[in-house]
Design a protein around this motif. Structure first.
Motif, mmCIF file in Angstrom:
data_model
loop_
_atom_site.group_PDB
_atom_site.id
_atom_site.type_symbol
_atom_site.label_atom_id
_atom_site.label_comp_id
_atom_site.label_asym_id
_atom_site.label_seq_id
_atom_site.Cartn_x
_atom_site.Cartn_y
_atom_site.Cartn_z
ATOM 1 N N ASP A 272 0.950 -1.358 0.056
ATOM 2 C CA ASP A 272 -0.004 0.057 -0.058
ATOM 3 C C ASP A 272 0.976 1.019 -0.114
ATOM 4 N N GLY A 273 2.150 1.085 -0.014
ATOM 5 C CA GLY A 273 3.216 2.382 -0.163
ATOM 6 C C GLY A 273 3.666 2.841 1.452
ATOM 7 N N THR A 274 3.014 2.194 2.247
ATOM 8 C CA THR A 274 3.590 2.601 3.784
ATOM 9 C C THR A 274 4.780 2.124 3.953
ATOM 10 N N TRP A 275 5.681 2.965 4.797
ATOM 11 C CA TRP A 275 6.950 2.393 5.455
ATOM 12 C C TRP A 275 6.626 1.952 6.683
ATOM 13 N N HIS A 276 7.714 0.948 7.098
ATOM 14 C CA HIS A 276 7.550 0.414 8.372
ATOM 15 C C HIS A 276 8.991 0.035 8.762
ATOM 16 N N ASP A 277 9.501 0.096 10.026
ATOM 17 C CA ASP A 277 10.853 -0.345 10.471
ATOM 18 C C ASP A 277 10.691 -1.853 10.714
ATOM 19 N N TYR A 278 11.757 -2.291 10.478
ATOM 20 C CA TYR A 278 12.008 -3.867 10.503
ATOM 21 C C TYR A 278 13.466 -4.072 10.842
ATOM 22 N N SER A 279 13.526 -5.578 11.554
ATOM 23 C CA SER A 279 14.839 -6.076 11.940
ATOM 24 C C SER A 279 15.946 -6.158 10.610
ATOM 25 N N CYS A 280 16.895 -5.658 10.492
ATOM 26 C CA CYS A 280 17.739 -5.539 9.161
ATOM 27 C C CYS A 280 17.991 -7.160 8.824
ATOM 28 N N SER A 281 17.998 -7.999 9.752
ATOM 29 C CA SER A 281 18.304 -9.585 9.559
ATOM 30 C C SER A 281 17.072 -10.139 9.039
ATOM 31 N N ASP A 282 15.948 -9.612 8.997
ATOM 32 C CA ASP A 282 14.495 -10.295 8.336
ATOM 33 C C ASP A 282 15.120 -10.076 6.818
ATOM 34 N N THR A 283 14.239 -11.131 6.013
ATOM 35 C CA THR A 283 14.506 -11.071 4.619
ATOM 36 C C THR A 283 13.331 -10.510 3.806
ATOM 37 N N PHE A 284 13.649 -9.903 2.937
ATOM 38 C CA PHE A 284 12.216 -9.346 2.054
ATOM 39 C C PHE A 284 12.945 -9.082 0.659
ATOM 40 N N ARG A 285 12.047 -8.721 -0.322
ATOM 41 C CA ARG A 285 12.445 -8.676 -1.652
ATOM 42 C C ARG A 285 13.037 -7.530 -1.872
ATOM 43 N N VAL A 286 13.891 -7.308 -3.007
ATOM 44 C CA VAL A 286 14.817 -6.123 -3.142
ATOM 45 C C VAL A 286 14.566 -5.191 -4.449
ATOM 46 N N ILE A 287 14.438 -3.984 -4.150
ATOM 47 C CA ILE A 287 14.554 -2.756 -5.069
ATOM 48 C C ILE A 287 15.684 -2.019 -5.252
ATOM 49 N N CYS A 288 16.749 -2.426 -6.433
ATOM 50 C CA CYS A 288 17.809 -1.568 -6.547
ATOM 51 C C CYS A 288 17.418 -0.381 -7.675
ATOM 52 N N GLU A 289 18.345 0.620 -7.362
ATOM 53 C CA GLU A 289 18.070 1.779 -8.035
ATOM 54 C C GLU A 289 19.489 2.396 -8.629
ATOM 55 N N LYS A 290 19.284 2.946 -9.903
ATOM 56 C CA LYS A 290 20.827 3.488 -10.373
ATOM 57 C C LYS A 290 20.418 4.527 -11.536
ATOM 58 N N THR A 291 21.148 5.432 -11.818
ATOM 59 C CA THR A 291 21.020 6.517 -13.067
ATOM 60 C C THR A 291 20.912 5.778 -14.384
ATOM 61 N N ALA A 292 19.873 6.321 -15.044
ATOM 62 C CA ALA A 292 20.101 5.788 -16.466
ATOM 63 C C ALA A 292 21.060 6.260 -17.388
ATOM 64 N N TYR A 293 21.237 5.583 -18.288
ATOM 65 C CA TYR A 293 22.442 6.073 -19.200
ATOM 66 C C TYR A 293 21.682 6.555 -20.624
ATOM 67 N N THR A 294 22.363 7.318 -21.376
ATOM 68 C CA THR A 294 21.731 8.046 -22.670
ATOM 69 C C THR A 294 22.093 6.958 -23.745
ATOM 70 N N CYS A 295 21.116 6.664 -24.589
ATOM 71 C CA CYS A 295 21.086 5.793 -25.732
ATOM 72 C C CYS A 295 20.256 6.796 -26.734
ATOM 73 N N TYR A 296 20.761 6.215 -28.114
ATOM 74 C CA TYR A 296 20.054 6.987 -29.137
ATOM 75 C C TYR A 296 19.135 6.157 -29.826
ATOM 76 N N PHE A 297 17.972 6.777 -30.430
ATOM 77 C CA PHE A 297 17.195 5.982 -31.171
ATOM 78 C C PHE A 297 17.538 5.728 -32.547
ATOM 79 N N LYS A 298 17.337 4.711 -32.925
ATOM 80 C CA LYS A 298 17.702 3.987 -34.317
ATOM 81 C C LYS A 298 16.422 3.958 -35.221
ATOM 82 N N GLY A 299 16.344 5.046 -36.348
ATOM 83 C CA GLY A 299 15.462 5.330 -36.937
ATOM 84 C C GLY A 299 15.614 4.131 -38.096
#
Length: 299
Positions: A272-299
């Motif tokens: 539902d989008g809410t944040w909760h604090d949990y023990s760091c040793s628990d296991t959950f799924r992972v969301i990784c984030e990084k900056t996008a790179y520039t690419c060029y459209f090939k017509g």
């Protein structure tokens, strides 16, 4: 008596004779002396005249000799001066000749310089004309270059796009990877680092809504890149920025969160989008984030 008279007369006569003789002798002697004196005087006068004449002659001779010496000296000096004057005249003639030659050479050089100056002025005008033409050409080329750069920029803008690797989701110049295997918080961050990324950092409402939507699609609960592991109660994102309302970024803690129930130092996001604090040793799924790179459209 007569005899006495005779004797007296005799003595008288004899005395007279003697006196006369003495007088005559004296007169004779005085005459001789006078004559001697006269002769001596005459001789002295003659001698004086002779001496005076000799002196005059000697003086005249000396004057003549002196005049001769002066004449000789003057003649020698005149000859020397004449020689020096002749040499000076020759030097002056040579200097004048040299000066005339140099003057002629200078005139020729000046004439050549005048010709060179005229030629240089002509070349300068030609160079200035070329420079003017080059400046005009440069201005024109710069204008054309700016237009070409603008065209290239516009073309590049149209051709380039922000890209992500396969299985990564693109949102506002960032790429997101939703990894469905479960890991503890530290292993999840290490996994993201291995992908040249970090656990997701949410800095805007739009990003929160995007994560919430994707999480709904993928299902499950995910770790987000926030922890108070270093200082209890001070929550920070993995990029070091604080996570609180005073930082200017929105927060989406659920009610009564974070509550630190049982040493809960890491954060998760519910579907539902809410944040909760949990023990760091628990296991959950992972969301990784990084900056996008520039690419060029090939017509």
């Amino acid at each position: 008596m007569e005899e006495n008279d005779k004797n007296e007369a005799f003595y008288y006569n004899h005395e007279n004779i003697y006196c006369n003789s003495v007088v005559q002798q004296s007169k004779k002697t005085e005459g001789e002396k006078m004559q001697t004196i006269a002769e001596v005087t005459l001789d002295s006068h003659k001698t004086y005249k002779k001496t005076t004449a000799s002196r005059r002659i000697l003086y005249i001779v000396m004057c003549i000799i002196f005049l001769l010496i002066i004449s000789i000296v003057m003649t020698v000096l005149y000859l020397q001066q004449s020689k020096q004057l002749k040499q000076s005249n020759q030097a002056i003639v040579l200097l004048n000749s040299s000066f005339q030659i140099k003057l002629i050479q200078s005139k020729e050089e000046l004439k050549n310089m005048t010709c060179d100056q005229t030629s240089l002025q002509l070349q300068l005008k030609q160079a200035e004309l070329k420079i003017t033409n080059l400046i005009e050409s440069q201005t024109y080329l710069q204008t054309q270059l700016r237009k070409a750069q603008q065209n290239i920029t516009e073309f590049t803008r149209r051709m380039q796009v922000e890209c992500c690797e396969p299985q990564w989701e693109l949102f506002r110049f960032h790429c997101y990877y939703f990894f469905e295997d479960s890991k503890d918080w530290f292993a999840a961050q290490t996994y993201c680092k291995h992908l040249s990324a970090d656990l997701v950092v949410i800095k805007s409402k739009e990003e929160q809504e995007f994560i919430k939507l994707e999480q709904t699609i993928h299902g499950g609960i995910y770790w987000i890149g926030m922890t108070d592991n270093e200082t209890e109660g001070t929550w920070r994102w993995v990029d070091g920025t604080p996570c609180n309302s005073s930082s200017g970024n929105p927060v989406y803690w659920d009610s009564n969160q974070p509550n630190n129930n049982g040493d809960e130092d890491c954060a998760i996001m519910y579907p539902d989008g809410t944040w909760h604090d949990y023990s760091c040793s628990d296991t959950f799924r992972v969301i990784c984030e990084k900056t996008a790179y520039t690419c060029y459209f090939k017509g």
